[in-house]
Design an enzyme around this catalytic site. Structure first.
Site, PDB file in Angstrom:
ATOM      1  N   SER A 160      47.867 -55.006 -29.699  1.00 27.93           N
ATOM      2  CA  SER A 160      48.610 -56.306 -29.877  1.00 27.93           C
ATOM      3  C   SER A 160      49.286 -56.495 -28.482  1.00 27.93           C
ATOM      4  O   SER A 160      49.748 -57.715 -28.294  1.00 27.93           O
ATOM      5  CB  SER A 160      49.542 -56.189 -31.001  1.00 27.93           C
ATOM      6  OG  SER A 160      50.638 -55.378 -30.700  1.00 27.93           O
ATOM      7  N   LYS A 207      56.543 -55.708 -29.283  1.00 26.99           N
ATOM      8  CA  LYS A 207      56.293 -57.031 -29.110  1.00 26.99           C
ATOM      9  C   LYS A 207      57.136 -57.672 -28.036  1.00 26.99           C
ATOM     10  O   LYS A 207      58.188 -57.090 -27.548  1.00 26.99           O
ATOM     11  CB  LYS A 207      56.365 -57.959 -30.234  1.00 26.99           C
ATOM     12  CG  LYS A 207      55.488 -57.604 -31.512  1.00 26.99           C
ATOM     13  CD  LYS A 207      53.962 -57.705 -31.663  1.00 26.99           C
ATOM     14  CE  LYS A 207      53.577 -57.385 -32.670  1.00 26.99           C
ATOM     15  NZ  LYS A 207      52.148 -57.029 -32.718  1.00 26.99           N
TER      16      LYS A 207
END
Length: 170
Positions: free
Chosen positions: A39, A82
């Site tokens: 990710s 993230k």
């Protein structure tokens, strides 16, 4: 007193102090973690390690920081890594393959591929944050969650060092 007793008496207190300090540092100051998914690719690749500084009370977060947190997903026990896109009060929108924050297009040089979806606009609530992965089109992040905002008390720490182990494998 025999040698073994003296050795134990001399070293046990030192070892206990070292163990306690190590646990305290890992719990409250910094910790090494492994990144298990794609990710954050290309910034951080699968299997790379990061050093996470956990003293968020002593630092301020800013747009673009990479953060480790507990996601707002019921039953999810894994930590997520993230990029911080929206601070409290920010208006976030994705349109035409680009990120807009507070109406202005954001230059995201760390992205390898343009986004193929639209999202928002949404306003980040007080004491909450908005996160997206750098590999936007495959990242399971805020644009896909039922609740796209992460509460401040769910934050673990900020990535301060990336250790690119993928380069050793290549």
């Amino acid at each position: 007193m025999n040698k073994l007793t003296k050795l134990v008496k001399d070293w046990v207190p030192t070892l206990l102090i070292a163990i306690v300090l190590s646990l305290l540092v890992r719990s409250y100051v910094a910790e090494a973690m492994r990144v298990p998914t794609e990710s954050m690719d290309p910034t951080i690749q699968v299997g790379d390690r990061v050093i996470v500084e956990k003293m968020l009370w002593a630092t301020s977060l800013k747009h673009g920081d990479i953060v480790v947190f507990h996601p707002p997903i019921a039953g999810e026990t894994k930590l997520f890594v993230k990029r911080l896109i929206g601070l409290p009060g920010d208006i976030v929108q994705i349109k035409d393959g680009a990120l807009y924050r507070n109406g202005a297009k954001v230059d995201e040089t760390y992205l390898a591929v343009k986004m193929d979806y639209s999202f928002g606009p949404v306003t980040v609530p007080k004491d909450h944050y908005f996160f997206l992965g750098d590999n936007r089109n495959i990242s399971y992040d805020a644009h896909l969650w039922d609740t796209p905002f992460v509460a401040k008390d769910k934050l673990i720490g900020k990535v301060v060092l990336e250790i690119p182990l993928h380069k050793l494998r290549d």
